[in-house]
Design an enzyme around this catalytic site. Structure first.
Site, short mmCIF file in Angstrom:
data_model
loop_
_atom_site.label_atom_id
_atom_site.label_comp_id
_atom_site.label_asym_id
_atom_site.label_seq_id
_atom_site.Cartn_x
_atom_site.Cartn_y
_atom_site.Cartn_z
N LYS A 32 32.24 41.02 45.48
CA LYS A 32 31.59 42.10 46.17
C LYS A 32 32.67 43.31 46.10
CE LYS A 32 33.51 40.86 50.93
NZ LYS A 32 34.37 42.16 51.04
N THR A 33 34.02 43.01 46.14
CA THR A 33 34.79 44.04 46.09
C THR A 33 34.86 44.90 44.81
OG1 THR A 33 36.41 42.77 47.50
CG2 THR A 33 37.40 44.71 46.41
N ASP A 224 31.81 47.91 53.88
CA ASP A 224 32.13 46.47 53.48
C ASP A 224 32.12 45.64 54.76
OD1 ASP A 224 33.03 44.54 51.77
OD2 ASP A 224 35.21 45.04 52.12
N GLU A 225 31.90 44.39 54.36
CA GLU A 225 31.82 43.56 55.64
C GLU A 225 30.88 43.93 56.50
OE1 GLU A 225 32.97 40.75 54.77
OE2 GLU A 225 35.02 40.61 53.83
N GLN A 255 28.70 34.52 56.44
CA GLN A 255 29.95 34.68 56.83
C GLN A 255 30.39 35.44 58.17
OE1 GLN A 255 32.96 34.85 53.46
NE2 GLN A 255 30.93 35.29 52.12
N ARG A 613 37.04 29.12 50.85
CA ARG A 613 38.14 29.63 50.72
C ARG A 613 38.58 28.96 49.50
NH1 ARG A 613 36.93 33.86 51.86
NH2 ARG A 613 34.77 32.66 52.16
#
Length: 771
Positions: A32-33, A224-225, A255, A613
């Site tokens: 995504k980044t 973002d997020e 998430q 993770r």
């Protein structure tokens, strides 16, 4: 263009379709980044002016890394002109430009959490309230929740539902505390973190011409997020996007784990209702984790009802099944995990930084710290005392804050008598009382003492005027000296450096070194600001420090250590080898979440975050017996283990009825004799020729107490315990009584335990069992 060739088809489509609203659902490890970064770079390459792009992140680190990537593609000049940063830093910048519309000065201080708590404690004390009932932390959380839902102090006082909740919690005067807190912040020309968003909303609501200016300015907005936004953040973005509607949000509803901070999963789930003509892009390929981990995580998260459906996948071959470890007690759990890390590291020639231990609550860290220490393995804990929260750092920063904003009440109270200048608590109390009664700031009271002494004697007034002259001298240099020049001056002229230098105790030396480290950081800030042609004054540095987030302070020398943190803190990070510990009912999922379907779904999302993770391998552990509040409890394994498709699990022990129907895989690596023996017995039944050999690479953990089938531990009569006996303790396991001393009923036994070494116990409380 070359950079677009780095993207998979879905990523590329999300980057190239820049017009109109878009929702990018980005699964864990899906890049995504990269999509956010390349989308901004693509806009710039299309000729969009950088200052018309607003990009909002949740950490300074994320913003910094994205800017660096963009600079690599389009050049540093364009990257530096972007409006990119955290919600708080970006809107703090806008608030400084527009402060006069809100009745603040542009040099307002940003209070951190500790400043806010200190101010609340002062107010609670002034109101003569019981600080055990009106705990500063609880009151601050209540105020924070109100602000995040755009409820001001005045609106809170008129909200009958809020008053009923406060009365039920035995804190009926919370609304009055909130009112005084808001007044004192304004009096001190200060805003707390939540104010940065609340006041931005107030600004946009009450000053439509200001809103229109920024709506016109920001032609493209990227967030973002997005699943972590609260109502206040959501509304700011919605208002700013109304004119151009070129808003692109990236996130993963699976998430969304921060509802306790006010995050609302509805913001991402209902995006299509806010923008009916939106485009949806699903990033489903996970580049981080093995197929086993991704498929296991999918099998868990599909149990949730509230979600945007997606099917994450991985093409990363190999990888072991998820190992499930059973420990007899919580202490044994610590030993097993430490041993497993040691063996895995040695066997695969890894670094300590390749390992992480995740837990549901911070309190769980202690046992793992002890176990790692005993094996001389270095570790670091996220969530400990931040560098900027250390006393000596806060002291010097308070002088910096006063130079920028002398009305800062919390800074005044912190340093008015540091280093000591003979101004005691009685004097500070009189100054505070005068400020409250007259509606002025403490600084105005101090500066006007020659005209109105408020009962203070001439000697005290003289000391206060010297303090005022010192601060005014610093304030006069604000615009003429760089951050480093003025910081050096303040640290020297206040006498702080001299005082710490003269303290030759280990603590004093450490504090002096910390001040030097702070000055080094300010020098770095000044140099970088000069290189990037940015403002390099002390006020600019203070804003950077005030807006730091959890992961912004990691140093290179901290890296080669086993990482320990809560699962909440781990979001956005990744580790080759991961241990998720304490997988027990009422611990994970939390006891508080099991009565609400919505909260249980968030706990499941938290477990999904934990699993994803990991890059190569995950181990899950639980204990059959655990101390809670001083009493032994016997928890059941977490339901989340059972929710994983059994084809992705390996059990490091012979299964019991609690896992019936799970299949029969047994792990090939283990760190406990008891578990190894269980595994061997099981394999002898299946395939005698596969009996494993014990590894010699690390010391083995001996078994601790065997909890009896009825869940009870029956201690022997304390009067029958003799020196030389073999005994068993409910927590420490098996050991030998070395000697006894004293007389009944206060006889002390010195016992050597196989797991924890020598202990001295009072027999009448120890509950030892003769074996």
């Amino acid at each position: 263009m070359d950079y677009l060739n780095d993207l998979n088809p879905v990523q590329r489509e999300a980057v190239e379709k820049t017009e109109g609203p878009s929702l990018v659902i980005a699964g864990a490890g899906s890049g995504k980044t990269r999509v956010l970064t390349y989308r901004i770079a693509h806009l710039l390459n299309k000729g969009v002016r950088p200052y018309t792009i607003l990009a909002l992140t949740f950490t300074n680190k994320a913003a910094r890394e994205m800017k660096e990537r963009i600079a690599h593609i389009v050049g540093s000049e364009q990257a530096q002109s972007l409006w990119m940063g955290t919600f708080h830093s970006t809107f703090a910048k806008i608030l400084r430009y527009e402060a006069e519309h809100l009745g603040f000065d542009s040099n307002f201080t940003i209070y951190d959490t500790q400043d806010s708590k200190n101010l609340l404690r002062s107010i609670i004390k002034e109101m003569k309230l019981d600080d055990k009932v009106y705990k500063a932390n609880d009151v601050l959380n209540r105020i924070s929740s109100a602000k995040n839902n755009l409820v001001t102090a005045m609106a809170y006082a008129q909200n009958s539902a809020a008053q009923e909740i406060d009365a039920a919690n035995r804190r009926p005067l919370t609304s009055e505390i909130y009112k005084r807190y808001s007044h004192r912040c304004r009096q001190a020309n200060a805003m707390d973190f939540d104010d940065l968003l609340l006041q931005t909303n107030i600004l946009f609501k009450n000053s439509p011409e200001v809103l229109a200016k920024y709506q016109a300015k920001f032609k493209y907005i990227l967030v973002d997020e997005y699943q972590d936004t609260n109502y206040s953040q959501y509304l700011i973005v919605k208002r700013l996007a109304e004119q151009h509607k070129n808003v692109s949000v990236v996130g993963d509803d699976a998430q969304s784990i921060y509802s306790f901070r006010g995050a609302k999963i509805e913001n991402i789930l209902n995006f299509r209702n806010d923008y009916p003509n939106y485009q949806l892009f699903k990033l489903e390929q996970n580049y981080r984790s093995t197929k086993v981990i991704v498929n296991a995580a999918n099998s868990v998260i599909k149990k949730n009802q509230s979600q945007i459906k997606k099917e994450s996948f991985s093409e990363k071959e190999g990888g072991e099944n998820i190992k499930v470890i059973k420990a007899t007690t919580d202490h044994e759990e610590g030993y097993i995990i430490a041993n497993d890390i040691f063996e895995t590291k040695m066997r695969n020639r890894l670094k300590f930084e390749d390992f992480a231990i995740l837990y549901r609550t911070n309190a769980q860290s202690r046992i793992f710290e002890e176990s790692l220490r005993k094996m001389n393995m270095p570790y670091k804990i996220y969530g400990g005392l931040s560098f900027y929260q250390r006393k000596e750092i806060k002291d010097l920063l308070s002088y910096f804050r006063m130079a920028v904003n002398p009305n800062d009440e919390e800074a005044i109270k912190r340093v008015i008598n540091y280093p000591k200048r003979g101004i005691g608590s009685t004097t500070i109390g009189k100054l505070q009382e005068a400020a409250t009664s007259t509606g002025q700031s403490m600084w105005n009271i101090i500066c006007g003492l020659n005209e109105r002494p408020y009962g203070l004697n001439a000697g005290t007034i003289s000391k206060l005027m010297k303090f005022a002259n010192l601060v005014n001298g610093f304030a006069m240099k604000i615009e003429h000296e760089t951050a480093f020049e003025l910081a050096s001056r303040i640290s020297s002229e206040t006498g702080i450096i001299k005082e710490l230098y003269n303290d030759r105790s280990p603590e004093g030396v450490s504090r002096h070194e910390n001040i030097q480290e702070l000055l080094n950081a300010i020098q770095d800030f000044t140099q970088i600001a000069l290189e990037e042609d940015r403002e390099n004054k002390l006020a600019n540095y203070l804003e950077d420090v005030a807006l730091l987030t959890d992961h912004d302070n990691e140093k290179d020398e901290d890296r080669n250590k086993v990482t320990m943190m809560t699962i909440h803190s781990s979001k956005g990070l990744e580790f080759p080898y991961l241990y998720v510990v304490g997988m027990e009912e009422e611990l994970f999922p939390s006891k508080l979440s099991t009565s609400s379907p919505q909260e249980l779904e968030e706990e499941r999302r938290l477990f999904y975050v934990a699993l994803t993770r990991a890059q190569n391998k995950v181990s899950l552990s639980f204990a059959k017996a655990r101390y809670k509040w001083g009493d032994m409890s016997y928890p059941r394994p977490s339901r989340f283990i059972k929710e994983i498709d059994p084809q992705y699990l390996d059990f490091a022990y012979e299964q019991e009825p609690e896992f019936s129907g799970f299949g029969s895989r047994i792990s090939e690596s283990d760190s406990s004799h008891e578990q190894m023996e269980n595994r061997t017995r099981f394999q002898q039944k299946k395939k005698p020729e596969m009996r494993p050999k014990l590894s010699q690479s690390a010391p083995r953990i001996r078994p601790t107490v065997n909890t009896e089938s009825n869940g009870q531990f029956e201690a022997s009569d304390a009067n029958t315990i003799q020196a030389g006996m073999q005994i068993e303790h409910q927590r420490f396991g098996k050991g030998k009584v070395l000697h006894l001393e004293g007389e009944a009923p206060n006889i002390k036994a010195t016992v050597f335990f196989q797991n924890v070494g020598q202990k001295q116990l009072l027999l009448k409380f120890a509950k030892l069992k003769i074996v």
